[in-house]
Scaffold this motif. Sequence first.
Motif, mmCIF file in Angstrom:
data_model
loop_
_atom_site.group_PDB
_atom_site.id
_atom_site.type_symbol
_atom_site.label_atom_id
_atom_site.label_comp_id
_atom_site.label_asym_id
_atom_site.label_seq_id
_atom_site.Cartn_x
_atom_site.Cartn_y
_atom_site.Cartn_z
ATOM 1 N N GLN A 19 0.826 -1.199 0.000
ATOM 2 C CA GLN A 19 0.000 0.000 0.000
ATOM 3 C C GLN A 19 0.867 1.259 0.000
ATOM 4 O O GLN A 19 0.542 2.252 -0.653
ATOM 5 N N TYR A 66 1.121 4.046 -3.023
ATOM 6 C CA TYR A 66 0.798 5.459 -2.760
ATOM 7 C C TYR A 66 1.942 6.360 -3.220
ATOM 8 O O TYR A 66 1.727 7.352 -3.926
ATOM 9 N N ARG A 107 2.449 7.080 -7.030
ATOM 10 C CA ARG A 107 1.610 8.066 -7.712
ATOM 11 C C ARG A 107 2.437 9.263 -8.186
ATOM 12 O O ARG A 107 2.042 9.970 -9.106
ATOM 13 N N LEU A 161 -1.152 12.950 -4.688
ATOM 14 C CA LEU A 161 -1.346 12.175 -3.455
ATOM 15 C C LEU A 161 -2.694 12.442 -2.798
ATOM 16 O O LEU A 161 -3.036 11.789 -1.805
#
Length: 693
Positions: free
Chosen positions: A537, A541, A544, A691
């Motif tokens: 995860q 993230y 991105r 984000l």
Amino acid sequence: MPYIAALPAGGNTVSAPARSVSDAAHNPLDLERDHLAASRDALRAMREDAEALDIRDVAANWVNAAILRAEIDARIKSLADLVHTPLFFGRLDYRESRQSFHIGRRHVHDADGDPMVVDWRAPVSQPFYRASKKDPQDVALRRRFGYVRGELTAYEDEHLSDPDEEEKASRLLQSEIERPRVGPMRDIVATIQPEQDEIVRAGVEGSVCVQGAPGTGKTAVGLHRVAYLLFTHRERLSRTGALVIGPNSSFLHYIEQVLPALGEMTVRQATVAELVAHVPVRGTDSTEAARVKGDARMAEVLRRAVRAGVTVPQEPCMVVRGSRRWRVPPYELAELVEELLARDIRYGAAREALPQRIAHAVLVRMEQAGEAPDDRVQDAVARNAAVKAVVKECWPAVDPARLVLRLLSDADFLAAQAEGVLTDEEQKAILWAKPARGPKSARWSEADAVLIDEVTDLVSRTASLGHVVLDEAQDLSPMQYRAVGRRCTTGSVTVLGDIAQGTTPWATASWEEALAHLGKPDAVVEELTLGFRVPRQVIAYASRLLPEIAPELREATSIRESPGDFSVRACAQEELTAGVVGACREALLHEGSVGLIAAEARVPVLARALDEAGLPYLAPGTETSTDARLTLVPATLAKGLEYDYVVLDEPAAVVDGEPDERTGLRRLYVSLTRAVSGLTVLHSAPLPAALAF
């Protein structure tokens, strides 16, 4: 099917002896524990044998005795039995030979010289990392071991030659990868993956560049590679030496225990600044000045400056020997000077050759006059005062620091050497406003020290090492690459980095360009995108940001089964600091290390808040000094470090702390990817668009 006696909290490793596979037919875990105890006894005996060596009547003189004593002491140190470092972490049972080998960090043998543990770098150990169902490499069984605080608690078997057994991910391997990180970086010798092992075992003759996303283990791969090369080419690298170069002292403190844990005690570690420390650094450059000084074009400016003092003789050289006078005319002296300039050899070597060339011209005249001079006469003529005077006048000695000082202080001299190379604006950017009176009083910058190192090499060749590991290479300037390249001109290099993590104004645009500056254009570029450290995860993230900071790179993936603890929390501005302290308290409830990463400007505020809250914390690189598990990390020092849990303070402040948005986003990418088990992001200002949820 795999057998798990008890899932361990983690473990370490080393390899072992040859014996019949049938020995493990009864109570396998007890047999392995017995073998571990016997291996520790064997290691202890090896150490005692080394300690008992008497060299009083062996060495011919005190120098040889001191060298031999140092080597024996190093051997004794390498044989230390670390309580919480298991001697072996795996075992291979071969099908044809029906032999079993325990695999570990170092070789251990019994009193008869038979192996109890086989070094992980030995050829027989390679299938432990590369064998698979599709390519068993004659391995019938691969066994992994689990440990808790040095005690063997579990094992797991893979029957590679059994077509009916389904290939499954190793639970012990996953457990070791996800084991909490406390203190400095540890080795990954028990968990090296096949694609990593290929890089680790690449030959010493070739150079390798590893482009690795966060968590792919590129630093560990580089360190294990140098350990492998030292094992495989011990005699060669013991003469030429090996060096690990890191971005800063905090990073070097973090990795400094990895090689000693693998039995390698002699590898030097340094920063680029330490390599070029010819002068004390007390000054700083503007961004533009540092960019120009780091540009590869400065090499040509410096080459011109070094040769600027060479002049063509206008007067003859008159050498008096006894009652005879020998005359070398100006045109012939000029030819000698021009020939040496045309050969483009190092300035100092040419300066040493010139008096010999002049002396040879004198000897030719002596022979023409009927004399029979020998080499001793030529050497004497080369030392003649008249010859020395000519050399001093037309090929003066160069002091590197004084030359760079003149270049940066004298606008006319700089303009003459930089003509057609640097623009007028670039010359103004690097010219000092207040010229120093001398090298000792000058406020040298880090970029100036690199320029002095370049001049030093132009004067006399820099000694080359056998192998250099260059980590976090993406932040080096072209001139810094040249400084590193000088240290491995006849050796090889392992370059480690990530284009997406480049945070300097001169950050590497491509590895091809960087390798050309390094002098290794033929180095093989390998890309690692499979992560083992950063939770999926978290890496998803952070990734991105890739389209904005490094669109040419592939997004990294993670093999970790655990998604990790991940949250992004919005706070009111007045509540942000208290929220960060609260997040640190929550993180400290878990096992492992905690890193609080923040923009430089926010560090003092957070330090006071932690003090008021009674939470002890450390600075990066000092994690072994106390039992405190929380480290307050400026974002500028986070690169290369890792913590089980990361609390990231105000991402917008991290971005704003850099000279431009792209560099700021890269710094943020670095900060987001330091987490091993969990990441908490707290913000009051809006997040970067990529984000935002």
